[in-house]
Design an enzyme around this catalytic site. Structure first.
Site, mmCIF file in Angstrom:
data_model
loop_
_atom_site.group_PDB
_atom_site.id
_atom_site.type_symbol
_atom_site.label_atom_id
_atom_site.label_comp_id
_atom_site.label_asym_id
_atom_site.label_seq_id
_atom_site.Cartn_x
_atom_site.Cartn_y
_atom_site.Cartn_z
ATOM 1 N N ILE A 43 -42.476 -42.588 24.682
ATOM 2 C CA ILE A 43 -41.022 -42.705 24.716
ATOM 3 C C ILE A 43 -40.472 -41.776 23.639
ATOM 4 C CG2 ILE A 43 -39.054 -44.256 24.443
ATOM 5 C CD1 ILE A 43 -41.077 -46.559 25.126
ATOM 6 N N TYR A 48 -36.580 -36.444 17.019
ATOM 7 C CA TYR A 48 -37.980 -36.296 17.412
ATOM 8 C C TYR A 48 -38.956 -37.207 16.668
ATOM 9 C CZ TYR A 48 -36.415 -32.030 19.794
ATOM 10 O OH TYR A 48 -35.775 -31.133 20.591
ATOM 11 N N GLU A 55 -50.140 -44.991 23.363
ATOM 12 C CA GLU A 55 -51.093 -45.948 22.822
ATOM 13 C C GLU A 55 -50.408 -46.955 21.910
ATOM 14 O OE1 GLU A 55 -53.172 -41.829 22.757
ATOM 15 O OE2 GLU A 55 -51.144 -42.631 22.691
ATOM 16 N N CYS A 91 -53.594 -39.256 19.085
ATOM 17 C CA CYS A 91 -53.247 -38.601 17.827
ATOM 18 C C CYS A 91 -53.751 -39.457 16.662
ATOM 19 C CB CYS A 91 -51.735 -38.377 17.741
ATOM 20 S SG CYS A 91 -50.770 -39.885 17.456
#
Length: 138
Positions: A43, A48, A55, A91
């Site tokens: 989402i 930003y 996850e 990440c």
């Protein structure tokens, strides 16, 4: 649930992505020992830095539902037409968030990193060795 079904659940989650800025839809599916599956999608936000990864959304949904252990496997998928030919991996932030949930149940889940033509299977402990977690605070 088979690994193929878990990957399919992650792909379905990615269809609900809100990613108007990157156009990089990601889906994640978490499988637990009791057979339950929790999904999430990324989402984005116009600010930003406030974006949420798939996850992290899935882990948040699981924990909000009272799940605190038994994480066996995670499938992570991205768009098949972006990112090259390599499978997508969680990440660093997501590795830590997944690790916290896994440590609560003393598991080392298999992470299915899905790419256009291959699935890389790796244990979370390989993606995040020497992880910081609840026991680190004792």
């Amino acid at each position: 649930m088979t690994d193929e079904n878990l990957i399919a659940a992650a792909r379905e989650a990615a269809r609900h992505s809100y990613s108007p800025y990157s156009d990089f839809a990601v889906g994640a599916a978490l499988r637990f020992a009791d057979g339950s599956v929790v999904t999430g999608t990324n989402i984005e936000n116009a600010s930003y830095g406030l974006a949420l990864c798939a996850e992290t959304v899935a882990v948040s949904k699981a924990m909000a539902g009272g799940v605190r252990g038994g994480l066996e496997a995670v499938a992570v998928v991205g768009p098949l037409d972006k990112g090259g030919s390599e499978p997508i991996t969680p990440c660093g932030r997501c590795r830590q968030v997944l690790s916290e949930l896994a440590q609560l149940g003393s598991t080392d889940p298999e992470i299915l990193c899905v790419g256009p033509g291959t699935v890389r299977r790796v244990r979370l402990s390989e993606l995040l060795p020497h992880a910081f977690g609840p026991a680190s605070l004792d």
